[in-house]
Design a protein around this motif. Structure first.
Motif, PDB file in Angstrom:
ATOM      1  N   UNK A  32       0.821  -1.214   0.000  1.00 23.47           N
ATOM      2  CA  UNK A  32       0.000   0.000   0.000  1.00 23.47           C
ATOM      3  C   UNK A  32       0.853   1.261   0.000  1.00 23.47           C
ATOM      4  N   UNK A  33       1.953   1.196   0.725  1.00 24.56           N
ATOM      5  CA  UNK A  33       2.779   2.386   0.884  1.00 24.56           C
ATOM      6  C   UNK A  33       3.876   2.465  -0.167  1.00 24.56           C
ATOM      7  N   UNK A  34       3.821   1.562  -1.178  1.00 24.46           N
ATOM      8  CA  UNK A  34       4.723   1.656  -2.315  1.00 24.46           C
ATOM      9  C   UNK A  34       6.121   1.121  -2.083  1.00 24.46           C
ATOM     10  N   UNK A  51      -4.132   1.106  -9.092  1.00 20.87           N
ATOM     11  CA  UNK A  51      -5.392   1.572  -8.516  1.00 20.87           C
ATOM     12  C   UNK A  51      -6.462   0.493  -8.499  1.00 20.87           C
ATOM     13  N   UNK A  52      -6.314  -0.549  -9.329  1.00 22.20           N
ATOM     14  CA  UNK A  52      -7.382  -1.549  -9.452  1.00 22.20           C
ATOM     15  C   UNK A  52      -6.955  -2.970  -9.076  1.00 22.20           C
ATOM     16  N   UNK A  95      -7.251  -0.350  -1.282  1.00 22.56           N
ATOM     17  CA  UNK A  95      -6.622   0.131  -2.506  1.00 22.56           C
ATOM     18  C   UNK A  95      -5.198   0.587  -2.206  1.00 22.56           C
ATOM     19  N   UNK A  96      -4.355   0.574  -3.225  1.00 21.16           N
ATOM     20  CA  UNK A  96      -2.998   1.064  -3.048  1.00 21.16           C
ATOM     21  C   UNK A  96      -3.016   2.582  -2.897  1.00 21.16           C
ATOM     22  N   UNK A  97      -2.118   3.083  -2.093  1.00 21.08           N
ATOM     23  CA  UNK A  97      -2.020   4.528  -1.909  1.00 21.08           C
ATOM     24  C   UNK A  97      -1.330   5.131  -3.126  1.00 21.08           C
ATOM     25  N   UNK A 156      -6.678  16.177   3.457  1.00 23.93           N
ATOM     26  CA  UNK A 156      -5.504  16.059   4.315  1.00 23.93           C
ATOM     27  C   UNK A 156      -4.240  16.176   3.483  1.00 23.93           C
ATOM     28  N   UNK A 157      -3.122  16.494   4.127  1.00 24.15           N
ATOM     29  CA  UNK A 157      -1.878  16.632   3.368  1.00 24.15           C
ATOM     30  C   UNK A 157      -1.552  15.346   2.639  1.00 24.15           C
ATOM     31  N   UNK A 158      -1.318  15.414   1.352  1.00 22.54           N
ATOM     32  CA  UNK A 158      -0.958  14.231   0.574  1.00 22.54           C
ATOM     33  C   UNK A 158       0.511  13.922   0.715  1.00 22.54           C
ATOM     34  N   UNK A 159       0.940  12.897   0.038  1.00 22.34           N
ATOM     35  CA  UNK A 159       2.317  12.453   0.179  1.00 22.34           C
ATOM     36  C   UNK A 159       3.316  13.460  -0.397  1.00 22.34           C
TER      37      UNK A 159
END
Length: 898
Positions: A287-289, A485-486, A555-557, A577-580
Motif C-alpha cells: 500500500x505504501x509503495x 489503482x485496481x 486500494x494502493x495509496x 488532508x496533506x498528501x504524500x
C-alpha cells in the motif's frame, strides 16, 4: 537422460540395476546394449548408455508374462527357471529420447519379448519377485486397489530402510528428528527419508535419484513455509534465498504432525530465519509503495500455498492488458487494460449470460465454470517450449494438437475472452525477465498447424518489437497507475472475500467445489477408487488458492486521490488532508532523515517535577515552555531555557489526564478525572474557564479549528464548537455541543487525522472505532484488542490507524475498509507512541522506548528510559526533539543523533 518425468503421474521409481538389453537372443544377429534397468511401480524402464539408442519403457499392465529367460532361448516362468536373463513378453512398448531428442514417444504394439541380463546374476530372483508383485498390482481391476497395493509395497520398502547416518557432514552432528517423506518437484513425488540434525537438513531418496542425498545447511535457510498438497496440510517448502521463486526443497509428509515437528525443528535452530510475514504485513508494504505489484503478487501466491514446485498450485497472475492489436501500447489509456474487478469468465457479457443460464438450471452443488483459471495443463500450455518433458509426462508422451498450442498472445487472449471453456489466467513468467518460454530455442517439433505453418516461437502483438520488449511492456503495464489503482479488485477475486461464498456468487466467480480448500475431506472417503479419482481430479483440474482475506482489500495509496463522486464520504474527506507530496521539501527531508535515525535516540536531560505519574505533555511553538499534567492533579509549566519550574496550577483534587495548547500559545487546556475540562490563561496566569461536559472522567482531549473533542469514561466522545467571547473583557468562552459519538463502554483515547475530518477512538474493551466527523457517523468498529486500547493515531496520510493495547499488540487498520492489516505482538503493553506510517516509537509498560519497523514486521531497537511505564510522548514538527513522561514522575528530553 533418465528422469522421473518418464514415469506416469503418481508412479514411483524404486531401484536400478546395471544390465544388458539382449536383442535377438540366440540368433546370429544377437546384440547386447549396455545400460541400466529401472524398476518402477507401474513400469520397467531401460536406459541405454549410448545416447543414440532410445530409452525403452514397458508398462507392467501391458506385460503378458514376466519370467526368466532359459538357456535354450525359450521363456519360462520364473518359478521353474534357475538361471538366465529376465524376460518380459508384452503387448506395448514406448521408445523415448532417441538420439537424446525430446519428442513425442514412439509406440510399438503387438506381442514381443524383451530380455535383460543383469550384471549380478544373484539378484535376478529378487528382481523378478519384485516385478511379479508389481505386475499383480498393475493388473488389478480397480484403480483404488492398484494404488493401495503399490502404497503398501512402498511403505514396506521405506520401513525396511532408514537414513544412512554415514551421509552426515560431520561425525559430531546430533540427530534431532527422522521420518518418512516425499520430495516434491513438478508432476513428481520422490519417496525417501528426511533427517534433521543440529546443523543440517537431509533428504535421502529411496532410489538414490537424482543423487544419493540432498543436504541443506540450516544456517543457509532464509524462509520456510508450511504448504498444503492435494488440499491437505502435508507440505513444507524451504528457501535459501530471500526473493527467489524456486525453493531449495519441497517436502510432503505422511502426517501433518511430522510436517509441523520438522518446521519447528528448523525454525528453532535458525538465527537468521525470516519469520513468515502475514498477508497483512505485505499489504501494508505494498500500500505504501515499498514493494511492487509484481513482488506483492508473488508474496500473496506464496502465502496462499502456490509454489513453482507444484504445478497443481502454480503462482497465478492476472491478465492486465486487453489490447493485443494496436501498433503502439498506450499505458495512459484505461481502455488498454482489462477490467480487474471481473473474473476472466465474466469479461464477455454474452458468454457470461449463457453460463449464468446453465448455472441457474444446475442442481446443487452449482458452479459457473467447468474449468479452472490455473491447472497443470494451463501452466504447461505456457511453458511447453522450456519444459517439453513435463508436457509429455502430463499427456502420456504426446504434445497437444498444434492448433491448440500456445501459438500467439493475441489468440490466447481472444480464446480466454470468447472460448466456451477457457478461463485461464497468466503465470509470473509473463512479468519476469526470462523470454525462454516465448522462444523455441530447443527447436522442438511441436507440430504443424492447419494451413501448414509449423509451431515455432510465440507470435507477439504488433506493439512488441521482440520477446524482451514484450516482457518489458507487460511489466510496465503491471506497475502502471491504472493497475495499481485496481489490483486490489483482482486480489479480492483470487485471494479475497470474492473467492467463495456469497461474494463469489455476486462477482460471478464460482468454480467447481473440488477446487476449493475444504471442498472435500479425502480422509473421510472409504471407497479407494473414489478416493483416487477425487485426488487425481484435485491435482489435475486446478486448485483455488488458500483464502487470505475475508473483507475487501484496501486500494494502493497513490498520489492522486479519487474525487467525491467516485468514493465514499470518508475517503473524500481524506483528500483534504496533506498528501504524500504536499509538504515542503525541506520539512519532508528532515522528517524522513529523523525517522531513518530514530533508533539513535539518546537521552539529553531529565527532570522530576511531579509527585505522581505524568499524563500529558504540550510544548509551545518556539519550544521554550513545556506544559505537563499529572495524576497529582497539577498542571505545571517548565522552562527549557532556564531548566526551572515556572508555574504549578491545581484545578481540583483529582488527577488530570491530558493537556494541549491552543493556537497562539495563550491558553492551555487540561482534562480531568472530575468530569471537567479546564482552560488556563498563560498570559494572565489564571484559571480562565471550566467546561462541565461529561458524566465521568475525561480521558483525552483534542483541538482543531476552534473545535474541542473530548473523550470520557461515560462512553461518549463529544464535539464542541467554541464560541468566541463577545467582548475582549469577557473571559469566559461558551461551547456549543455539535455532536455526541456514542460508544458501548468508556473511551480511553482519541486522535484526529491531519485534516480533522476523521477521528479514531479506543475503548476499555479493546474496540477501535473510526468516525467521519463531517457527518458524525461511525465508519468502522474493529474489536482488535483484548483489553483497554492504550493509544491510537492516524498515519500522516490518513490511510491507516495504529493502535496499541493492554494485550501488547500493535495493530494497523486500513481506514478505507476497516480491515486489520497488520498485528505485531510485543512482550508488554505499549502505553503510548508516535509514528510516521512506517516506523513507530512506542513507550512500554516497563519504561523502555521501542522502535518498530511495521513494514518489516519486526522490533528494530530497545532504548532504556524510564523506571516505570512510559505514559505520554511528544515530538516536534521537525521530528528532531522528543519528550516523554512516565509513571516514575520523570520528564525526559531526547535528542536524535545523526
Amino acid at each position: 537422460r533418465f528422469s522421473l518425468l518418464l514415469l506416469t503421474l503418481e508412479e514411483y521409481y524404486f531401484e536400478q540395476h546395471t544390465a544388458n538389453h539382449i536383442q535377438h537372443k540366440g540368433s546370429p544377429s544377437e546384440r547386447k546394449i549396455r545400460g541400466s534397468l529401472k524398476i518402477c511401480s507401474k513400469s520397467v524402464i531401460f536406459e541405454p548408455d549410448a545416447i543414440s539408442q532410445p530409452i525403452i519403457k514397458i508398462p507392467l499392465r501391458d506385460c503378458i508374462k514376466i519370467g526368466k529367460h532359459g538357456e535354450n532361448g525359450a521363456s519360462r516362468h520364473f518359478a521353474k527357471a534357475k538361471s538366465g536373463g529376465i524376460s518380459l513378453i508384452c503387448s506395448q512398448v514406448y521408445f523415448i529420447k532417441e538420439h537424446n531428442i525430446v519428442a513425442p514417444y514412439k509406440i510399438e504394439r503387438g506381442e514381443m519379448e524383451y530380455v535383460f541380463e543383469l550384471d549380478v546374476s544373484g539378484k535376478v530372483e529378487d528382481v523378478l519377485e519384485n516385478l511379479l508383485q508389481l505386475h499383480r498390482a498393475s493388473c488389478l481391476d480397480k484403480l483404488g486397489d492398484q494404488t493401495a497395493m503399490i502404497t503398501a509395497i512402498l511403505q514396506s520398502r521405506l520401513a525396511r530402510t532408514s537414513f544412512d547416518k554415514n551421509r552426515f557432514q560431520s561425525v559430531s552432528e546430533k540427530l534431532h528428528m527422522e521420518c518418512k517423506a516425499e520430495m516434491v518437484t513438478p508432476l513428481v513425488t520422490n519417496p525417501g527419508h528426511v533427517c534433521i540434525t543440529d546443523t543440517n537438513l537431509y533428504f535421502q531418496p529411496l532410489n538414490g535419484h537424482p543423487k544419493p542425498v540432498v543436504q541443506i545447511t540450516l544456517q543457509d535457510i532464509r524462509r520456510i513455509y508450511k504448504r498444503r498438497h492435494g488440499l491437505m496440510p502435508l507440505g513444507l517448502e524451504v528457501f535459501c534465498t530471500e526473493d527467489d521463486l524456486c525453493s531449495d526443497i519441497y517436502l510432503k509428509f505422511c502426517e501433518p504432525r511430522d510436517r509441523d515437528d520438522l518446521y519447528h525443528c528448523i525454525a528453532a535452530s535458525l538465527e537468521r530465519h525470516v519469520a513468515e510475514h502475514t498477508a497483512e504485513s505485505y499489504m501494508l508494504q505494498w500500500q505504501r509503495g515499498l514493494i511492487s505489484n509484481y513482488r506483492y503478487l508473488l508474496h500473496l501466491n506464496s502465502l496462499a500455498d502456490r509454489s513453482c514446485s507444484d504445478l497443481s498450485q502454480y503462482p497465478v497472475f492476472p491478465w492486465v492488458i486487453r489490447d493485443y492489436h494496436s501498433s503502439a501500447l498506450d499505458l495512459s489509456n484505461p481502455g488498454t487494460f482489462q477490467d480487474l474487478s471481473k473474473p476472466v469468465g465474466a469479461l464477455n457479457k454474452e458468454r457470461l449470460e449463457r453460463l449464468l443460464t446453465r448455472y441457474q438450471e444446475m442442481p446443487e452443488p452449482k458452479f459457473m465454470y467447468g474449468s479452472h483459471y490455473s491447472s497443470p495443463g494451463y501452466v504447461l500450455f505456457y511453458l511447453v517450449r522450456i519444459a517439453p518433458e513435463y508436457m509429455l509426462c502430463l499427456q502420456n508422451g504426446r504434445f497437444d494438437h498444434a492448433d491448440r498450442m500456445f501459438n500467439s498472445i493475441a489468440e490466447t487472449w481472444k480464446n480466454c475472452l470468447d472460448g466456451a471453456t477457457d478461463f485461464k489466467e497468466l503465470i509470473p513468467e509473463f512479468y519476469g525477465d526470462d523470454v525462454s518460454f516465448l522462444v523455441n530455442s530447443l527447436k522442438l517439433d511441436l507440430g504443424k498447424r492447419q494451413g501448414g505453418k509449423m509451431v515455432d516461437d510465440v507470435e507477439l502483438p504488433p506493439w512488441a518489437s521482440s520477446p524482451e520488449d514484450f516482457l518489458q511492456k507487460s511489466k510496465d503495464a503491471l506497475e502502471s497507475s491504472y493497475v495499481s489503482e485496481h489490483l486490489h479488485e483482482w486480489i479480492d477475486l483470487i485471494f479475497g472475500y470474492k473467492q467463495k461464498g456469497s461474494g463469489a456468487v455476486g462477482a460471478h466467480n464460482v468454480f467447481h467445489p473440488l477446487t476449493y480448500e475444504g471442498g472435500v475431506d479425502l480422509n473421510s472417503i472409504e471407497d479407494p477408487d473414489e478416493k483416487v479419482a477425487m485426488l487425481t481430479q484435485i491435482l489435475e483440474f486446478g486448485q483455488t488458492p488458500k483464502q487470505l482475506f475475508v473483507t475487501p482489500h484496501p486500494q494502493r495509496i497513490t498520489t492522486k486521490l479519487k474525487s467525491l463522486s467516485q468514493t465514499s464520504s470518508h475517503n473524500a474527506s481524506m483528500a483534504d488532508s496533506p498528501g504524500e507530496e504536499s509538504f515542503e521539501d525541506l520539512t519532508e527531508e528532515s522528517k524522513t532523515l529523523a525517522w531513518t535515525n530514530i533508533t539513535k535516540l539518546q537521552l539529553h536531560e531529565q527532570y522530576k517535577i511531579h509527585r505522581e505519574a505524568v499524563t500529558g505533555i504540550a510544548v509551545s511553538c518556539n519550544g521554550s515552555s513545556v506544559f505537563t499534567t499529572s495524576q497529582d492533579s497539577t498542571l505545571k509549566m517548565f522552562s527549557k531555557e532556564s531548566k526551572m519550574l515556572q508555574r504549578s496550577i491545581s484545578f481540583s483534587n483529582m488527577a488530570l489526564s491530558s493537556c494541549l495548547l491552543l493556537p497562539g500559545d495563550a491558553t492551555v487546556i487540561s482534562s480531568s478525572w472530575d468530569n471537567n475540562v479546564y482552560f488556563y490563561s498563560i498570559a494572565f496566569g489564571r484559571h480562565q474557564d471550566t467546561l462541565m461536559g461529561h458524566d465521568d472522567a475525561v480521558s483525552k482531549i483534542c483541538w482543531h479549528d476552534n473545535r474541542l473533542y473530548s473523550a470520557s469514561w461515560d462512553s461518549t466522545v463529544k464535539v464542541w464548537s467554541a464560541i468566541p467571547a463577545e467582548t475582549p473583557s469577557t473571559r469566559r468562552q461558551r461551547f456549543h455541543l455539535l455532536a455526541e459519538l456514542e460508544h458501548d463502554v468508556g473511551v480511553d483515547t482519541i486522535s484526529l487525522n491531519a485534516a480533522s475530518t476523521l477521528l479514531v477512538s479506543g475503548t476499555k474493551e479493546g474496540t477501535v472505532s473510526i468516525w467521519d466527523l463531517t457527518a458524525a457517523t461511525m465508519l468502522h468498529q474493529i474489536p482488535c484488542h483484548s483489553g483497554t486500547v492504550c493509544d491510537a493515531a492516524f498515519s500522516p496520510d490518513s490511510r491507516h490507524v495504529l493502535s496499541t493495547g493492554e494485550d501488547g499488540r500493535l495493530n494497523v487498520i486500513d481506514v478505507q475498509t476497516g480491515m486489520l492489516i497488520s498485528s505485531l505482538p510485543s512482550e508488554e503493553p505499549q502505553r503510548c507512541f508516535i509514528w510516521d506510517g512506517n516506523s513507530v516509537l512506542s513507550g512500554s509498560q516497563s519504561g523502555e522506548l521501542l522502535v518498530w519497523d511495521l513494514l518489516g514486521a519486526k522490533l528494530s531497537e530497545r532504548i532504556q528510559g524510564h523506571t516505570g511505564a512510559v505514559t505520554c510522548i511528544w515530538m516536534n514538527e521537525q521530528c528532531s526533539s522528543i519528550i516523554t513522561g512516565g509513571d516514575d514522575r520523570q520528564l525526559m528530553f531526547w535528542k536524535l543523533q545523526y
